[in-house]
Design an enzyme around this catalytic site. Structure first.
Site, mmCIF file in Angstrom:
data_model
loop_
_atom_site.group_PDB
_atom_site.id
_atom_site.type_symbol
_atom_site.label_atom_id
_atom_site.label_comp_id
_atom_site.label_asym_id
_atom_site.label_seq_id
_atom_site.Cartn_x
_atom_site.Cartn_y
_atom_site.Cartn_z
ATOM 1 N NE ARG A 18 9.993 21.528 -2.603
ATOM 2 C CZ ARG A 18 9.181 21.686 -1.855
ATOM 3 N NH1 ARG A 18 9.571 21.817 -0.408
ATOM 4 N NH2 ARG A 18 8.100 21.723 -1.962
ATOM 5 C CD GLU A 26 5.824 26.278 -7.907
ATOM 6 O OE1 GLU A 26 6.726 26.466 -8.568
ATOM 7 O OE2 GLU A 26 5.653 25.584 -6.838
ATOM 8 N NE ARG A 81 13.575 19.479 -5.775
ATOM 9 C CZ ARG A 81 12.324 20.183 -5.918
ATOM 10 N NH1 ARG A 81 12.364 21.699 -6.126
ATOM 11 N NH2 ARG A 81 11.646 19.343 -5.794
#
Length: 136
Positions: A18, A26, A81
């Site tokens: 990330r 999104e 992540r």
């Protein structure tokens, strides 16, 4: 290896990264998509179209390229992540380039704030000059 969306990459190892300090619209159906739609008063499909543009930019910038990861104080998020600043072999600072070209908002979570001021300057310049998602 590949871009998952505008602000998440997948390494050859399969691990997801990330990108710290940025947030792109999104691309996929998610609770965040609908929260963002409500917050911004934009249609979810419109947000996804912008997300596709951000994804395409990140994909073109990064896919198949060698990169170096730089970490801040926290190394993982709640989804496990990796949280990282990403640099391509040619020196391009990926997180900054996405903001500079107008494909991301800022998303700063202390203590990972090493480049927050840099990102803010790039973000304002991109919006003022109508680059990327800020253009019409």
């Amino acid at each position: 290896k590949r871009a998952v969306d505008g602000d998440t990459l997948q390494l050859e190892s399969g691990e997801r990264v990330r990108l710290i300090g940025i947030d792109t619209p999104e691309l996929h159906e998610s609770k965040k998509l609908y929260r963002d739609a409500k917050r911004t008063r934009q249609d979810a499909r419109t947000i996804q179209k912008l997300g596709k543009r951000a994804y395409e930019f990140t994909k073109d910038l990064t896919e198949g390229k060698r990169a170096r990861l730089e970490f801040d104080l926290e190394k993982y998020d709640r989804y496990q992540r990796l949280l990282a600043y990403v640099y391509l072999k040619d020196g391009i600072f990926v997180n900054a380039e996405i903001v500079k070209q107008g494909y991301a908002n800022l998303m700063t979570f202390p203590p990972n704030v090493k480049y927050a001021e840099t990102f803010l300057k790039l973000y304002r310049d991109a919006r003022d000059n109508k680059r990327g998602l800020w253009g019409k």
